[in-house]
Design a protein around this motif. Structure first.
Motif, PDB file in Angstrom:
ATOM      1  N   THR A 191       0.840  -1.201   0.000  1.00 14.76           N
ATOM      2  CA  THR A 191       0.000   0.000   0.000  1.00 14.76           C
ATOM      3  C   THR A 191       0.872   1.246   0.000  1.00 14.76           C
ATOM      4  N   ASN A 192       0.347   2.276  -0.634  1.00 15.06           N
ATOM      5  CA  ASN A 192       0.987   3.598  -0.676  1.00 15.06           C
ATOM      6  C   ASN A 192       2.403   3.579  -1.235  1.00 15.06           C
ATOM      7  N   SER A 193       2.620   2.818  -2.296  1.00 15.47           N
ATOM      8  CA  SER A 193       3.909   2.889  -2.976  1.00 15.47           C
ATOM      9  C   SER A 193       3.883   4.107  -3.897  1.00 15.47           C
ATOM     10  N   GLN A 194       5.018   4.547  -4.330  1.00 17.62           N
ATOM     11  CA  GLN A 194       5.112   5.774  -5.119  1.00 17.62           C
ATOM     12  C   GLN A 194       4.365   5.630  -6.446  1.00 17.62           C
ATOM     13  N   GLY A 195       3.406   6.501  -6.675  1.00 18.11           N
ATOM     14  CA  GLY A 195       2.631   6.503  -7.905  1.00 18.11           C
ATOM     15  C   GLY A 195       1.456   5.544  -7.913  1.00 18.11           C
ATOM     16  N   CYS A 196       1.285   4.743  -6.877  1.00 11.27           N
ATOM     17  CA  CYS A 196       0.197   3.768  -6.814  1.00 11.27           C
ATOM     18  C   CYS A 196      -0.514   3.870  -5.462  1.00 11.27           C
ATOM     19  N   TYR A 197      -1.809   3.690  -5.506  1.00 12.65           N
ATOM     20  CA  TYR A 197      -2.575   3.609  -4.263  1.00 12.65           C
ATOM     21  C   TYR A 197      -2.271   2.274  -3.581  1.00 12.65           C
ATOM     22  N   ARG A 198      -2.358   1.191  -4.361  1.00  9.89           N
ATOM     23  CA  ARG A 198      -1.945  -0.148  -3.928  1.00  9.89           C
ATOM     24  C   ARG A 198      -1.237  -0.798  -5.102  1.00  9.89           C
ATOM     25  N   GLN A 199      -0.341  -1.724  -4.793  1.00  9.61           N
ATOM     26  CA  GLN A 199       0.441  -2.352  -5.849  1.00  9.61           C
ATOM     27  C   GLN A 199       0.694  -3.817  -5.512  1.00  9.61           C
ATOM     28  N   ALA A 200       0.489  -4.682  -6.504  1.00  7.42           N
ATOM     29  CA  ALA A 200       0.851  -6.096  -6.375  1.00  7.42           C
ATOM     30  C   ALA A 200       2.263  -6.252  -6.931  1.00  7.42           C
TER      31      ALA A 200
END
Length: 134
Positions: free
Chosen positions: A113-122
């Motif tokens: 969660t909260n990675s740069q540029g993404c709300y959530r990321q797999a």
């Protein structure tokens, strides 16, 4: 006094168009004489990459480690579709295929969660392998 800037503007706009350039006619496109229609070849599909989730499956097989690979799927905002681990895994396999690998040993897949540029990321990480006698 207002006339001088208008005259300068008009003069500067027409000044470049007064330059004389000789006219050269363009040759028409010549098509090669062919009786068959030209068919474009489809893009080559990447080689299939087998996914190993357990290192013990590789014990009896000779292999070479080609390096780390990763794949990701980003959910850019709350309203976007959620990230899929399956998509991240597939992108990891595509990157491994670009490295001429025929297998990937999966290390981990997780939702961040909260990675740069993404709300959530797999995100999935693994090792690209060249397995002999697969």
């Amino acid at each position: 006094m207002r006339v001088v800037p208008l005259c300068l503007l008009a003069l500067s706009l027409t000044g470049c168009s007064l330059l004389h350039k000789p006219y050269k006619p363009v040759e028409p496109f010549k098509q090669p004489a062919q009786t068959e229609p030209v068919r474009s070849k489809p893009a080559p599909r990447p080689a299939p990459v087998k996914l190993y989730s357990d290192a013990s499956d590789l014990v009896s097989k000779p292999f070479r480690d080609l390096g780390e690979v990763y794949g990701e799927d980003c959910q850019s905002s709350r309203q976007s579709s959620p990230p899929a681990i399956a998509t991240a895994r597939k992108r990891m396999q595509i990157r491994a295929s670009a490295m001429k690998a025929n297998a990937v040993l999966l290390h981990k897949c997780e939702i961040v969660t909260n990675s740069q540029g993404c709300y959530r990321q797999a995100v999935c990480q693994g090792s690209a392998l060249k397995v002999s006698g697969q």
